[in-house]
Design an enzyme around this catalytic site. Sequence first.
Site, mmCIF file in Angstrom:
data_model
loop_
_atom_site.group_PDB
_atom_site.id
_atom_site.type_symbol
_atom_site.label_atom_id
_atom_site.label_comp_id
_atom_site.label_asym_id
_atom_site.label_seq_id
_atom_site.Cartn_x
_atom_site.Cartn_y
_atom_site.Cartn_z
ATOM 1 N N SER A 127 -4.289 24.089 -15.592
ATOM 2 C CA SER A 127 -4.676 23.625 -14.251
ATOM 3 C C SER A 127 -3.486 23.426 -13.326
ATOM 4 O O SER A 127 -2.414 22.985 -13.751
ATOM 5 C CB SER A 127 -5.404 22.282 -14.411
ATOM 6 N N GLU A 129 -3.274 21.053 -11.505
ATOM 7 C CA GLU A 129 -3.009 19.610 -11.553
ATOM 8 C C GLU A 129 -1.721 19.327 -12.341
ATOM 9 O O GLU A 129 -1.092 18.290 -12.159
ATOM 10 C CB GLU A 129 -4.230 18.917 -12.187
ATOM 11 N N TYR A 151 -5.169 13.162 -16.863
ATOM 12 C CA TYR A 151 -5.724 14.527 -16.987
ATOM 13 C C TYR A 151 -4.599 15.565 -16.906
ATOM 14 O O TYR A 151 -4.514 16.471 -17.737
ATOM 15 C CB TYR A 151 -6.755 14.753 -15.869
HETATM 16 P P1 NAP Z 1 -16.741 20.883 -15.955
HETATM 17 O O1 NAP Z 1 -17.822 21.406 -15.076
HETATM 18 O O2 NAP Z 1 -16.381 19.436 -15.869
HETATM 19 O O3 NAP Z 1 -17.157 21.206 -17.479
HETATM 20 C C1 NAP Z 1 -16.501 20.604 -18.561
HETATM 21 C C2 NAP Z 1 -17.157 21.071 -19.849
HETATM 22 O O4 NAP Z 1 -16.452 20.477 -20.952
HETATM 23 C C3 NAP Z 1 -18.628 20.699 -20.004
HETATM 24 O O5 NAP Z 1 -19.331 21.807 -20.466
HETATM 25 C C4 NAP Z 1 -18.603 19.608 -21.069
HETATM 26 O O6 NAP Z 1 -19.752 19.595 -21.874
HETATM 27 C C5 NAP Z 1 -17.420 20.084 -21.918
HETATM 28 N N1 NAP Z 1 -16.915 19.018 -22.783
HETATM 29 C C6 NAP Z 1 -16.559 17.758 -22.430
HETATM 30 N N2 NAP Z 1 -16.181 17.073 -23.512
HETATM 31 C C7 NAP Z 1 -16.297 17.902 -24.585
HETATM 32 C C8 NAP Z 1 -16.081 17.756 -25.983
HETATM 33 N N3 NAP Z 1 -15.679 16.600 -26.522
HETATM 34 N N4 NAP Z 1 -16.301 18.816 -26.790
HETATM 35 C C9 NAP Z 1 -16.738 19.989 -26.263
HETATM 36 N N5 NAP Z 1 -16.976 20.185 -24.953
HETATM 37 C C10 NAP Z 1 -16.757 19.150 -24.129
HETATM 38 O O7 NAP Z 1 -15.392 21.703 -15.752
HETATM 39 P P2 NAP Z 1 -15.160 23.128 -15.012
HETATM 40 O O8 NAP Z 1 -14.949 22.883 -13.566
HETATM 41 O O9 NAP Z 1 -16.192 24.077 -15.461
HETATM 42 O O10 NAP Z 1 -13.731 23.521 -15.602
HETATM 43 C C11 NAP Z 1 -13.617 24.251 -16.813
HETATM 44 C C12 NAP Z 1 -12.221 24.036 -17.396
HETATM 45 O O11 NAP Z 1 -11.244 24.482 -16.457
HETATM 46 C C13 NAP Z 1 -11.868 22.583 -17.691
HETATM 47 O O12 NAP Z 1 -11.024 22.572 -18.822
HETATM 48 C C14 NAP Z 1 -11.095 22.144 -16.463
HETATM 49 O O13 NAP Z 1 -10.225 21.075 -16.781
HETATM 50 C C15 NAP Z 1 -10.347 23.407 -16.145
HETATM 51 N N6 NAP Z 1 -9.981 23.612 -14.733
HETATM 52 C C16 NAP Z 1 -10.931 23.517 -13.767
HETATM 53 C C17 NAP Z 1 -10.587 23.754 -12.446
HETATM 54 C C18 NAP Z 1 -11.618 23.690 -11.349
HETATM 55 O O14 NAP Z 1 -11.216 23.649 -10.172
HETATM 56 N N7 NAP Z 1 -12.903 23.726 -11.670
HETATM 57 C C19 NAP Z 1 -9.264 24.099 -12.124
HETATM 58 C C20 NAP Z 1 -8.326 24.201 -13.151
HETATM 59 C C21 NAP Z 1 -8.700 23.964 -14.463
HETATM 60 P P3 NAP Z 1 -20.973 18.543 -21.734
HETATM 61 O O15 NAP Z 1 -22.024 19.278 -21.006
HETATM 62 O O16 NAP Z 1 -21.359 18.254 -23.125
HETATM 63 O O17 NAP Z 1 -20.448 17.355 -20.993
HETATM 64 N N1 GDD Z 2 -13.662 13.510 -6.248
HETATM 65 C C1 GDD Z 2 -13.351 12.951 -5.083
HETATM 66 N N2 GDD Z 2 -14.231 12.087 -4.508
HETATM 67 N N3 GDD Z 2 -12.180 13.258 -4.495
HETATM 68 C C2 GDD Z 2 -11.894 12.716 -3.305
HETATM 69 C C3 GDD Z 2 -12.759 11.824 -2.667
HETATM 70 C C4 GDD Z 2 -13.998 11.482 -3.308
HETATM 71 O O1 GDD Z 2 -14.806 10.702 -2.820
HETATM 72 N N4 GDD Z 2 -12.204 11.452 -1.493
HETATM 73 C C5 GDD Z 2 -11.049 12.091 -1.401
HETATM 74 N N5 GDD Z 2 -10.836 12.840 -2.496
HETATM 75 C C6 GDD Z 2 -9.639 13.658 -2.764
HETATM 76 C C7 GDD Z 2 -8.970 13.336 -4.103
HETATM 77 O O2 GDD Z 2 -8.173 12.152 -3.987
HETATM 78 C C8 GDD Z 2 -8.152 14.605 -4.307
HETATM 79 O O3 GDD Z 2 -6.941 14.530 -3.608
HETATM 80 C C9 GDD Z 2 -9.009 15.693 -3.662
HETATM 81 O O4 GDD Z 2 -10.002 15.018 -2.888
HETATM 82 C C10 GDD Z 2 -9.696 16.627 -4.647
HETATM 83 O O5 GDD Z 2 -10.390 15.860 -5.604
HETATM 84 P P1 GDD Z 2 -11.405 16.532 -6.650
HETATM 85 O O6 GDD Z 2 -12.408 17.342 -5.924
HETATM 86 O O7 GDD Z 2 -11.887 15.440 -7.537
HETATM 87 O O8 GDD Z 2 -10.490 17.586 -7.415
HETATM 88 P P2 GDD Z 2 -9.019 17.462 -8.066
HETATM 89 O O9 GDD Z 2 -8.095 18.290 -7.220
HETATM 90 O O10 GDD Z 2 -8.647 16.062 -8.319
HETATM 91 O O11 GDD Z 2 -9.223 18.157 -9.489
HETATM 92 C C11 GDD Z 2 -9.956 19.370 -9.621
HETATM 93 O O12 GDD Z 2 -9.064 20.463 -9.511
HETATM 94 C C12 GDD Z 2 -8.084 20.558 -10.558
HETATM 95 C C13 GDD Z 2 -7.197 21.791 -10.250
HETATM 96 O O13 GDD Z 2 -6.207 21.433 -9.351
HETATM 97 C C14 GDD Z 2 -10.669 19.346 -10.971
HETATM 98 O O14 GDD Z 2 -11.553 20.441 -11.062
HETATM 99 C C15 GDD Z 2 -9.680 19.458 -12.125
HETATM 100 O O15 GDD Z 2 -10.394 19.609 -13.362
HETATM 101 C C16 GDD Z 2 -8.814 20.701 -11.884
HETATM 102 O O16 GDD Z 2 -7.905 20.890 -12.934
#
Ligand code: NAP
Ligand code: GDD
Length: 330
Positions: A127, A129, A151
């Site tokens: 990520s 992050e 995280y």
């Molecule tokens: P998400 O919607 O939060 O999905 C997370 C998944 O992890 C869910 O299917 C959840 O299953 C599973 N999980 C949680 N705890 C587990 C455990 N103990 N054993 C097995 N599975 C478990 O996340 P996403 O947005 O699809 O992201 C997918 C991956 O990419 C994550 O690793 C995230 O950190 C990473 N990532 C995401 C972003 C983004 O912007 N979306 C960016 C960079 C990296 P349950 O249904 O059982 O809860």
């Molecule tokens: N969630 C959330 N809720 N975020 C808020 C809010 C709120 O009410 N108000 C402001 N924010 C700001 C957070 O402080 C952060 O700076 C930004 O919005 C984005 O927050 P999220 O949408 O929660 O995403 P993230 O950037 O913290 O993390 C996501 O992206 C990562 C990749 O950079 C997640 O998907 C991570 O799993 C992923 O790795």
Amino acid sequence: MKRALVTGITGQDGRHLSKLLVENGYQVFGLIRGQANPKAEMVLEENPAIEMIDGDLRDLSSLIAAVEQVQPDEVYNLGAISFVQLSFKQAELTAEITGLGVLRMIEAVRIVGGTDNNPIRFYQASSSEMFGKVRETPQTERTPFHPRSPYGVAKVFGHYTTMNYREAYGMHASSGILFNHEGPLRGLEFVTRKITNSLARIKLGLQNEISLGNLEAARDWGFAGDYVEAMWLMLQQEVPDDYVISTGEIHTIREFLDLAFEIAGYDSWEPYVRHDNRFDRPAEVDLLMGDATKAKEVLGWTPKVGFRELVEMMYESDLASETEKMRRNS
Ligand code: NAP
Ligand code: GDD
């Protein structure tokens, strides 16, 4: 027929990726945790061709059993506690699942191994992050990490573990350093979907305001459907490697609000948005902006969906589903 095992199949990316893999002719197996996980049914309704396998990233023996049973060509490790805010409240659990879970999954792959001619290929969901308090902008594969949340720290552990298994055991293990990617399947806890869903409800008279934290943070937001293609492309390469996946364009939360409210036909969002410090974070990531040149040159990957199209897609989808819910309840 190639076989893929996907952890985190019930999450946003798992749902997009499993659709892509089925379209590409794969037999897809999803790792499902817990007893009677209700999300498994939802995934099967969307995609009946998927087979579910029990397992949990906290339980190595369940992962070994899953890999033995599936005999996959490719493993995509998407499972994690992925919500940054929650990771501050459940830091130990985040380290356990998002960090150590990677070690367990890749160790299961190493132990079961696949054949010499056809070793199992491994994808780790790293990520942006990890860049946290960024040392340079834009961020590339060579930018040093400075995580700002439990995280982010756990993801750095998973990233280096993947790299170490590649170097130590010659495994075909790649990490995608993905920047934020969104869409209608995004969880409601993340800021983009929280905004588009609340906005749809405001439009329908179901809610009056949205409570948010820091509006000044800037993110490089892309569409999840585009990003899962990059995951798949990484595992089709002869040589495993790490890739930044991003759009290279950034917007603040404020700009996201500007555009979303404009699309919904409002002049201003200010009367509808309230600051609530429960959504502020103990340490913030102010700005993330990726340089995906390597992915473009090596994988031939570029994002297709732009910022406006993404916000429109999310708002329209939320408006349709909230309207449908209203109709069913009336
Ligand atoms: P998400 O919607 O939060 O999905 C997370 C998944 O992890 C869910 O299917 C959840 O299953 C599973 N999980 C949680 N705890 C587990 C455990 N103990 N054993 C097995 N599975 C478990 O996340 P996403 O947005 O699809 O992201 C997918 C991956 O990419 C994550 O690793 C995230 O950190 C990473 N990532 C995401 C972003 C983004 O912007 N979306 C960016 C960079 C990296 P349950 O249904 O059982 O809860
Ligand atoms: N969630 C959330 N809720 N975020 C808020 C809010 C709120 O009410 N108000 C402001 N924010 C700001 C957070 O402080 C952060 O700076 C930004 O919005 C984005 O927050 P999220 O949408 O929660 O995403 P993230 O950037 O913290 O993390 C996501 O992206 C990562 C990749 O950079 C997640 O998907 C991570 O799993 C992923 O790795």
